[in-house]
Write a protein that holds these residues in place. Structure first.
Motif, PDB file in Angstrom:
ATOM      1  N   ASN A  15       0.813  -1.221   0.000  1.00  0.00           N
ATOM      2  CA  ASN A  15       0.000   0.000   0.000  1.00  0.00           C
ATOM      3  C   ASN A  15       0.842   1.265   0.000  1.00  0.00           C
ATOM      4  O   ASN A  15       0.296   2.368   0.060  1.00  0.00           O
ATOM      5  N   THR A  16       2.149   1.142  -0.051  1.00  0.00           N
ATOM      6  CA  THR A  16       3.021   2.321   0.024  1.00  0.00           C
ATOM      7  C   THR A  16       3.728   2.623  -1.294  1.00  0.00           C
ATOM      8  O   THR A  16       4.514   3.549  -1.366  1.00  0.00           O
ATOM      9  N   ARG A  17       3.446   1.895  -2.327  1.00  0.00           N
ATOM     10  CA  ARG A  17       4.171   2.058  -3.598  1.00  0.00           C
ATOM     11  C   ARG A  17       3.954   3.423  -4.234  1.00  0.00           C
ATOM     12  O   ARG A  17       4.785   3.900  -4.980  1.00  0.00           O
ATOM     13  N   HIS A  18       2.855   4.057  -3.970  1.00  0.00           N
ATOM     14  CA  HIS A  18       2.539   5.350  -4.568  1.00  0.00           C
ATOM     15  C   HIS A  18       3.179   6.520  -3.817  1.00  0.00           C
ATOM     16  O   HIS A  18       3.079   7.660  -4.238  1.00  0.00           O
ATOM     17  N   LEU A  19       3.836   6.275  -2.690  1.00  0.00           N
ATOM     18  CA  LEU A  19       4.399   7.338  -1.860  1.00  0.00           C
ATOM     19  C   LEU A  19       5.733   7.853  -2.402  1.00  0.00           C
ATOM     20  O   LEU A  19       6.393   7.200  -3.203  1.00  0.00           O
ATOM     21  N   LEU A  20       6.111   9.023  -1.916  1.00  0.00           N
ATOM     22  CA  LEU A  20       7.424   9.576  -2.236  1.00  0.00           C
ATOM     23  C   LEU A  20       8.497   8.701  -1.598  1.00  0.00           C
ATOM     24  O   LEU A  20       8.237   7.971  -0.644  1.00  0.00           O
ATOM     25  N   VAL A  21       9.722   8.809  -2.073  1.00  0.00           N
ATOM     26  CA  VAL A  21      10.808   7.975  -1.574  1.00  0.00           C
ATOM     27  C   VAL A  21      11.010   8.175  -0.074  1.00  0.00           C
ATOM     28  O   VAL A  21      11.158   7.208   0.681  1.00  0.00           O
ATOM     29  N   SER A  22      11.014   9.420   0.387  1.00  0.00           N
ATOM     30  CA  SER A  22      11.226   9.670   1.818  1.00  0.00           C
ATOM     31  C   SER A  22      10.111   9.039   2.650  1.00  0.00           C
ATOM     32  O   SER A  22      10.362   8.465   3.716  1.00  0.00           O
ATOM     33  N   SER A  23       8.884   9.114   2.185  1.00  0.00           N
ATOM     34  CA  SER A  23       7.756   8.502   2.900  1.00  0.00           C
ATOM     35  C   SER A  23       7.841   6.980   2.844  1.00  0.00           C
ATOM     36  O   SER A  23       7.498   6.301   3.822  1.00  0.00           O
ATOM     37  N   LEU A  24       8.302   6.459   1.727  1.00  0.00           N
ATOM     38  CA  LEU A  24       8.466   5.016   1.584  1.00  0.00           C
ATOM     39  C   LEU A  24       9.515   4.494   2.565  1.00  0.00           C
ATOM     40  O   LEU A  24       9.305   3.476   3.237  1.00  0.00           O
ATOM     41  N   VAL A  25      10.627   5.206   2.696  1.00  0.00           N
ATOM     42  CA  VAL A  25      11.679   4.822   3.633  1.00  0.00           C
ATOM     43  C   VAL A  25      11.149   4.887   5.066  1.00  0.00           C
ATOM     44  O   VAL A  25      11.378   3.981   5.872  1.00  0.00           O
ATOM     45  N   GLU A  26      10.428   5.950   5.381  1.00  0.00           N
ATOM     46  CA  GLU A  26       9.873   6.106   6.724  1.00  0.00           C
ATOM     47  C   GLU A  26       8.892   4.985   7.044  1.00  0.00           C
ATOM     48  O   GLU A  26       8.922   4.399   8.136  1.00  0.00           O
ATOM     49  N   GLU A  27       8.021   4.673   6.109  1.00  0.00           N
ATOM     50  CA  GLU A  27       7.032   3.609   6.320  1.00  0.00           C
ATOM     51  C   GLU A  27       7.726   2.259   6.496  1.00  0.00           C
ATOM     52  O   GLU A  27       7.341   1.454   7.356  1.00  0.00           O
TER      53      GLU A  27
END
Length: 165
Positions: A15-27
């Motif tokens: 569910n996180t594939r659409h996020l920005l890279v920084s948000s993806l790393v945080e998640e």
């Protein structure tokens, strides 16, 4: 094993594939921290219930023990603890015909390859152990004990600073 690892991570983060890279790393960071906390609690609960090994190891050992009852053991070299194990029935997990396997307890090897791959005694090793009155748990590495596994989950994840920082 590598493919399964990536598939597990992909499922966890689907569910996180659409996020920005920084948000993806945080998640990814927070999900991993959460998983460590949960697994640490589960491991501690098993230790508190006086279990020495995880359910996966216990189930594998029980299955191998049952399967070993159908094997014929021939001691080949008493000095080096080498045995010839003859299966009288097809193994439970794999649909292959019964076979004949050499077990070398001192070098911790079995011709089936399962023992070397999983690092847990296969049914052939268990049958050999039973014939010489040796506990097959002696051939389970300490790495599989819950006490050892709990050390993995002792490490904690630090809090990430705010993104604006």
């Amino acid at each position: 094993m590598t493919t399964n690892l990536f598939e597990s991570v992909n499922f966890m983060l689907k569910n996180t594939r659409h996020l920005l890279v920084s948000s993806l790393v945080e998640e990814t960071y927070f999900k991993t921290a959460q998983l460590f906390a949960i697994r640490g609690q589960q491991t501690q609960a098993m230790i508190n219930s006086y279990s020495q090994y995880s359910k996966v190891v216990s189930d594998a050992m029980n299955s191998g023990q049952q399967e070993s009852n159908t094997h014929i053991v021939n001691e080949f070299d008493r000095h080096n603890h080498t045995f010839i194990i003859i299966e009288t029935q097809s193994p439970f997990q794999t649909p292959r015909p019964p076979g004949r396997f050499r077990v070398m307890l001192q070098s911790q090897k079995c011709d089936c390859g399962e023992y070397q791959a999983k690092h847990l005694p296969c049914s052939h090793v268990m049958a050999a152990c039973k014939s010489v009155n040796v506990d097959p748990m002696n051939y389970v590495p300490m790495l599989f004990t819950l006490q050892h596994i709990s050390h993995v989950y002792e490490n904690s994840f630090g809090l990430l600073p705010l993104e604006s920082m």
